[in-house]
Design a protein around this motif. Sequence first.
Motif, PDB file in Angstrom:
ATOM      1  N   GLY A  35       4.380  13.156   5.981  1.00  0.00           N
ATOM      2  CA  GLY A  35       4.671  12.041   6.867  1.00  0.00           C
ATOM      3  C   GLY A  35       5.946  12.210   7.676  1.00  0.00           C
ATOM      4  N   ASN A  36       6.975  12.767   7.071  1.00  0.00           N
ATOM      5  CA  ASN A  36       8.238  12.948   7.795  1.00  0.00           C
ATOM      6  C   ASN A  36       8.085  13.926   8.950  1.00  0.00           C
ATOM      7  N   LEU A  59       6.108  10.282   1.801  1.00  0.00           N
ATOM      8  CA  LEU A  59       5.779   9.288   2.822  1.00  0.00           C
ATOM      9  C   LEU A  59       4.267   9.299   3.051  1.00  0.00           C
ATOM     10  N   ASP A  60       3.577   8.273   2.553  1.00  0.00           N
ATOM     11  CA  ASP A  60       2.120   8.265   2.675  1.00  0.00           C
ATOM     12  C   ASP A  60       1.679   7.784   4.059  1.00  0.00           C
ATOM     13  N   TYR A  62       0.076   5.135   5.035  1.00  0.00           N
ATOM     14  CA  TYR A  62       0.361   3.729   5.348  1.00  0.00           C
ATOM     15  C   TYR A  62       1.794   3.575   5.881  1.00  0.00           C
ATOM     16  N   GLU A  63       2.738   4.246   5.250  1.00  0.00           N
ATOM     17  CA  GLU A  63       4.135   4.140   5.684  1.00  0.00           C
ATOM     18  C   GLU A  63       4.331   4.785   7.062  1.00  0.00           C
ATOM     19  N   CYS A  65       2.131   4.833   9.427  1.00  0.00           N
ATOM     20  CA  CYS A  65       1.609   3.856  10.376  1.00  0.00           C
ATOM     21  C   CYS A  65       2.597   2.712  10.608  1.00  0.00           C
ATOM     22  N   LYS A  66       3.240   2.249   9.564  1.00  0.00           N
ATOM     23  CA  LYS A  66       4.219   1.165   9.708  1.00  0.00           C
ATOM     24  C   LYS A  66       5.384   1.581  10.597  1.00  0.00           C
ATOM     25  N   ARG A  67       5.811   2.823  10.429  1.00  0.00           N
ATOM     26  CA  ARG A  67       6.975   3.299  11.191  1.00  0.00           C
ATOM     27  C   ARG A  67       6.600   3.634  12.602  1.00  0.00           C
TER      28      ARG A  67
END
Length: 67
Positions: A35-36, A59-60, A62-63, A65-67
Amino acid sequence: MTKTALIVDDEKDIRDLLAYNLSKEGFAVLTAADGNEALKMLCDHPIAVVVLDIMMPGLDGYEVCKR
């Protein structure tokens, strides 16, 4: 103009398979193993499509997408 796809998956075989298929459809393809790395690429490149794994260590999806 070629559109860019970003593939985000912690499994290299899945990234490679998706990259192969998307490139055959005319996409320029970037890949990220986590994710990073994906977030950095999203800031640095114009991305038309993101194929995102949800279950990744750290960082999955979902996270991301939130960021």
